[in-house]
Design a protein around this motif. Structure first.
Motif, mmCIF file in Angstrom:
data_model
loop_
_atom_site.group_PDB
_atom_site.id
_atom_site.type_symbol
_atom_site.label_atom_id
_atom_site.label_comp_id
_atom_site.label_asym_id
_atom_site.label_seq_id
_atom_site.Cartn_x
_atom_site.Cartn_y
_atom_site.Cartn_z
ATOM 1 N N THR A 61 9.974 -25.511 9.217
ATOM 2 C CA THR A 61 10.005 -25.416 10.675
ATOM 3 C C THR A 61 10.139 -26.795 11.310
ATOM 4 O OG1 THR A 61 7.615 -25.612 10.959
ATOM 5 C CG2 THR A 61 8.503 -23.406 10.521
ATOM 6 N N SER A 62 10.424 -26.799 12.595
ATOM 7 C CA SER A 62 10.623 -28.061 13.314
ATOM 8 C C SER A 62 9.352 -28.893 13.387
ATOM 9 C CB SER A 62 11.132 -27.778 14.725
ATOM 10 O OG SER A 62 10.241 -26.925 15.421
ATOM 11 N N ASP A 63 8.190 -28.259 13.168
ATOM 12 C CA ASP A 63 6.947 -29.026 13.184
ATOM 13 C C ASP A 63 6.401 -29.253 11.769
ATOM 14 O OD1 ASP A 63 6.191 -26.407 12.731
ATOM 15 O OD2 ASP A 63 4.397 -26.503 13.980
ATOM 16 N N GLY A 64 7.232 -29.046 10.753
ATOM 17 C CA GLY A 64 6.874 -29.449 9.403
ATOM 18 C C GLY A 64 6.124 -28.449 8.562
ATOM 19 N N VAL A 65 6.118 -27.166 8.937
ATOM 20 C CA VAL A 65 5.448 -26.146 8.139
ATOM 21 C C VAL A 65 6.481 -25.444 7.256
ATOM 22 C CG1 VAL A 65 4.129 -23.984 8.225
ATOM 23 C CG2 VAL A 65 3.686 -25.790 9.894
ATOM 24 N N SER A 66 6.146 -25.244 5.982
ATOM 25 C CA SER A 66 7.031 -24.539 5.054
ATOM 26 C C SER A 66 6.612 -23.074 4.980
ATOM 27 C CB SER A 66 6.967 -25.179 3.658
ATOM 28 O OG SER A 66 7.487 -26.489 3.686
ATOM 29 N N LEU A 67 7.307 -22.233 5.720
ATOM 30 C CA LEU A 67 6.974 -20.811 5.771
ATOM 31 C C LEU A 67 7.480 -20.111 4.506
ATOM 32 C CD1 LEU A 67 8.058 -20.113 9.456
ATOM 33 C CD2 LEU A 67 5.719 -20.444 8.622
ATOM 34 N N TYR A 68 6.617 -19.309 3.912
ATOM 35 C CA TYR A 68 6.999 -18.542 2.725
ATOM 36 C C TYR A 68 7.772 -17.300 3.146
ATOM 37 C CZ TYR A 68 6.655 -15.684 -1.490
ATOM 38 O OH TYR A 68 6.945 -14.903 -2.583
ATOM 39 N N ALA A 69 8.847 -16.999 2.410
ATOM 40 C CA ALA A 69 9.659 -15.820 2.723
ATOM 41 C C ALA A 69 10.252 -15.246 1.448
ATOM 42 C CB ALA A 69 10.773 -16.184 3.705
ATOM 43 N N GLU A 70 10.648 -13.988 1.533
ATOM 44 C CA GLU A 70 11.337 -13.326 0.434
ATOM 45 C C GLU A 70 12.550 -12.588 0.996
ATOM 46 O OE1 GLU A 70 8.793 -10.879 -1.942
ATOM 47 O OE2 GLU A 70 7.261 -12.443 -2.167
ATOM 48 N N VAL A 71 13.634 -12.637 0.235
ATOM 49 C CA VAL A 71 14.854 -11.913 0.576
ATOM 50 C C VAL A 71 15.039 -10.823 -0.465
ATOM 51 C CG1 VAL A 71 17.327 -12.052 0.996
ATOM 52 C CG2 VAL A 71 15.851 -13.991 1.592
ATOM 53 N N ASP A 72 15.239 -9.602 -0.012
ATOM 54 C CA ASP A 72 15.324 -8.453 -0.916
ATOM 55 C C ASP A 72 16.546 -7.618 -0.547
ATOM 56 O OD1 ASP A 72 14.606 -6.724 -2.936
ATOM 57 O OD2 ASP A 72 12.552 -6.435 -2.222
ATOM 58 N N GLY A 73 16.955 -6.742 -1.457
ATOM 59 C CA GLY A 73 18.067 -5.846 -1.187
ATOM 60 C C GLY A 73 19.414 -6.493 -1.456
ATOM 61 N N PRO A 74 20.493 -5.743 -1.281
ATOM 62 C CA PRO A 74 21.840 -6.244 -1.579
ATOM 63 C C PRO A 74 22.284 -7.349 -0.622
ATOM 64 C CG PRO A 74 21.942 -4.062 -0.563
ATOM 65 C CD PRO A 74 20.500 -4.320 -0.863
ATOM 66 N N GLU A 75 22.803 -8.436 -1.174
ATOM 67 C CA GLU A 75 23.238 -9.554 -0.351
ATOM 68 C C GLU A 75 24.445 -9.216 0.509
ATOM 69 O OE1 GLU A 75 22.154 -12.393 0.485
ATOM 70 O OE2 GLU A 75 20.436 -12.646 -0.836
ATOM 71 N N ASP A 76 25.241 -8.236 0.072
ATOM 72 C CA ASP A 76 26.447 -7.901 0.823
ATOM 73 C C ASP A 76 26.234 -6.781 1.834
ATOM 74 O OD1 ASP A 76 26.050 -5.892 -0.983
ATOM 75 O OD2 ASP A 76 28.109 -5.826 -1.732
ATOM 76 N N ALA A 77 24.976 -6.396 2.067
ATOM 77 C CA ALA A 77 24.701 -5.358 3.067
ATOM 78 C C ALA A 77 25.140 -5.844 4.445
ATOM 79 C CB ALA A 77 23.217 -5.017 3.071
ATOM 80 N N PRO A 78 25.720 -4.978 5.262
ATOM 81 C CA PRO A 78 26.234 -5.413 6.572
ATOM 82 C C PRO A 78 25.151 -5.745 7.590
ATOM 83 C CG PRO A 78 26.477 -3.042 6.329
ATOM 84 C CD PRO A 78 26.015 -3.562 4.993
ATOM 85 N N LEU A 79 23.913 -5.326 7.313
ATOM 86 C CA LEU A 79 22.833 -5.521 8.275
ATOM 87 C C LEU A 79 21.582 -6.030 7.555
ATOM 88 C CD1 LEU A 79 22.434 -5.006 11.361
ATOM 89 C CD2 LEU A 79 21.454 -2.790 10.760
ATOM 90 N N THR A 80 20.938 -7.043 8.124
ATOM 91 C CA THR A 80 19.678 -7.575 7.596
ATOM 92 C C THR A 80 18.528 -7.092 8.466
ATOM 93 O OG1 THR A 80 20.725 -9.563 6.689
ATOM 94 C CG2 THR A 80 18.356 -9.673 7.083
ATOM 95 N N VAL A 81 17.431 -6.705 7.834
ATOM 96 C CA VAL A 81 16.224 -6.288 8.556
ATOM 97 C C VAL A 81 15.162 -7.362 8.342
ATOM 98 C CG1 VAL A 81 14.556 -4.446 8.965
ATOM 99 C CG2 VAL A 81 16.820 -3.889 8.046
ATOM 100 N N VAL A 82 14.657 -7.921 9.424
ATOM 101 C CA VAL A 82 13.647 -8.984 9.359
ATOM 102 C C VAL A 82 12.302 -8.402 9.760
ATOM 103 C CG1 VAL A 82 12.969 -11.285 10.153
ATOM 104 C CG2 VAL A 82 15.402 -10.689 9.965
ATOM 105 N N PHE A 83 11.319 -8.481 8.854
ATOM 106 C CA PHE A 83 9.998 -7.894 9.075
ATOM 107 C C PHE A 83 8.992 -8.983 9.456
ATOM 108 C CE2 PHE A 83 12.056 -4.737 6.396
ATOM 109 C CZ PHE A 83 11.650 -3.543 6.964
ATOM 110 N N CYS A 84 8.276 -8.751 10.561
ATOM 111 C CA CYS A 84 7.260 -9.698 11.053
ATOM 112 C C CYS A 84 5.903 -8.990 11.043
ATOM 113 C CB CYS A 84 7.596 -10.144 12.474
ATOM 114 S SG CYS A 84 9.295 -10.748 12.682
ATOM 115 N N HIS A 85 5.005 -9.440 10.186
ATOM 116 C CA HIS A 85 3.731 -8.745 9.983
ATOM 117 C C HIS A 85 2.712 -9.074 11.077
ATOM 118 C CE1 HIS A 85 1.423 -12.304 8.787
ATOM 119 N NE2 HIS A 85 2.468 -12.680 8.073
ATOM 120 N N GLY A 86 1.588 -8.368 11.015
ATOM 121 C CA GLY A 86 0.554 -8.478 12.030
ATOM 122 C C GLY A 86 -0.534 -9.492 11.705
ATOM 123 N N TYR A 87 -1.430 -9.627 12.652
ATOM 124 C CA TYR A 87 -2.603 -10.519 12.608
ATOM 125 C C TYR A 87 -3.467 -10.198 11.387
ATOM 126 C CZ TYR A 87 -6.923 -12.507 14.844
ATOM 127 O OH TYR A 87 -8.055 -13.198 15.178
#
Length: 361
Positions: A61-87
């Motif tokens: 991030t712009s303030d120096g935090v390395s956010l952990y993420a995972e990418v799943d599913g087919p790379e050639d899928a026409p649509l990406t779904v981004v999941f943002c979890h709760g508190y």
């Protein structure tokens, strides 16, 4: 020792003994209750909750935090779904959605700062606006084309902050939004299921109490580790709308995520949640298909908050799920997944229509 002194010592000993016996009896009763619940037939016992994994990466991030993420599913899928979890949760809270959508869509799941596998930032950066900027950077780094955003609770607020701070992404890059068990503001006025006067008293003392406990977070966390049976019973009744029938495996799974979030982090984000107010930013979402999903027994982000968002978004589809509480994506995954599939289809065709649904249990 005089007779009077002996009597006082005897009385004191009896009081201490009775108190100790009472504590022991309560602990035994608690363990017995939890044990009986866990001995019930559990259809989820063979489900490897939280064990699904994707291609692991980090987003700086712009303030120096390395956010952990995972990418799943087919790379050639026409649509990406981004999941943002709760508190107090992490990306594994999307287990059922990931399981059912990973074959058809490219998925991006990420741990919000200070949650899950993402490192703790400074207390001053524990704000909803900062989470919105984080999401913008996640999209920039990990989403090559059009996407749909899915946010639960604080994750929904993150999406609203993104709309407020980066409105140009919606309609062009972002093709749809799902807001699940969340609120556009006024959480400090939620009754928590309590009578009005008691609710006001709780809201008055809670911020100071949370702040005080947060300064002694390590000590509090030790107690949380020791008291997980109590946490299990509390979460079973407050996080789920039908505690008698909810899977104990699912309750344990959710409780372990909450318990793994340091209390210091809980305390730092609490004021941001209570002061959150993004009702004015919702108009940005009216340009894309939007789905609002809520349980009618949600005590933390009540159904009235979702109805207010739906009123501000006349083209949104509101789904109210009977007998369901705040952790709806774990309690009623089939209903949530059906609503998401419908949203993804609408996003793919860029069509949206207003409606309100009452989901079947």
């Amino acid at each position: 020792m005089s007779n009077t002194t002996r009597r006082k010592v005897g009385i004191a000993g009896a009081v201490v003994g009775a108190a100790s016996a009472g504590v022991a009896a309560a602990a035994l009763a608690k363990r017995y209750a939890v044990g009986r619940i866990r001995l019930r037939p559990d259809l989820e016992v063979n489900e490897p909750l939280g064990e699904l994994r994707g291609r692991q990466t980090t987003v700086g991030t712009s303030d120096g935090v390395s956010l952990y993420a995972e990418v799943d599913g087919p790379e050639d899928a026409p649509l990406t779904v981004v999941f943002c979890h709760g508190y107090t949760l992490n990306l594994d809270s999307w287990h059922y959605q990931r399981r059912d959508l990973r074959d058809s869509y490219r998925l991006v799941l990420w741990d919000q700062r200070a949650h899950g596998r993402s490192p703790h930032a400074s207390a001053g950066d524990s704000t909803i606006d900062r989470l919105g900027d984080d999401l913008a950077e996640v999209i920039e780094a990990l989403v090559p084309g059009p996407c749909v955003l899915v946010g639960h609770s604080m994750g929904g607020m993150t999406v609203m902050a993104l709309a407020d701070r980066h409105p140009g992404l919606f309609g062009d890059r972002i093709k749809g939004v799902a807001l699940i068990s969340t609120s556009a503001g006024k959480l400090a006025e939620v009754s928590l299921g309590l009578p009005a006067l008691l609710s006001k008293a709780v809201h008055k003392v809670t911020p100071g109490t949370v702040s005080l406990l947060g300064r002694n977070g390590t000590l509090v966390d030790r107690g949380r580790q020791a008291g997980n049976d109590v946490a299990f019973l509390i979460l079973r009744h407050l996080g789920f709308g039908d505690p008698r029938n909810v899977s104990p495996t699912v309750v344990d799974f959710a409780e372990s995520m909450i318990r793994s979030t340091p209390f210091e982090v809980i305390a730092e984000f609490y004021p941001a949640l209570m002061s959150h107010d993004k009702l004015g930013a919702l108009s940005v979402l009216d340009d894309v298909p939007t789905s609002i999903i809520v349980g009618d027994k949600d005590w933390l982000t009540p159904v009235e908050h979702s109805r207010a968002m739906a009123e501000a978004l006349p083209r949104a589809q509101l789904t109210e799920v009977p007998g369901t509480s705040h952790l709806i994506q774990l309690e009623r995954p089939t209903v949530v997944n059906d609503a998401l599939r419908d949203l993804l289809k609408r996003a793919a065709t860029e069509g949206a229509g207003p409606s309100t649904e009452v989901a079947e249990q």
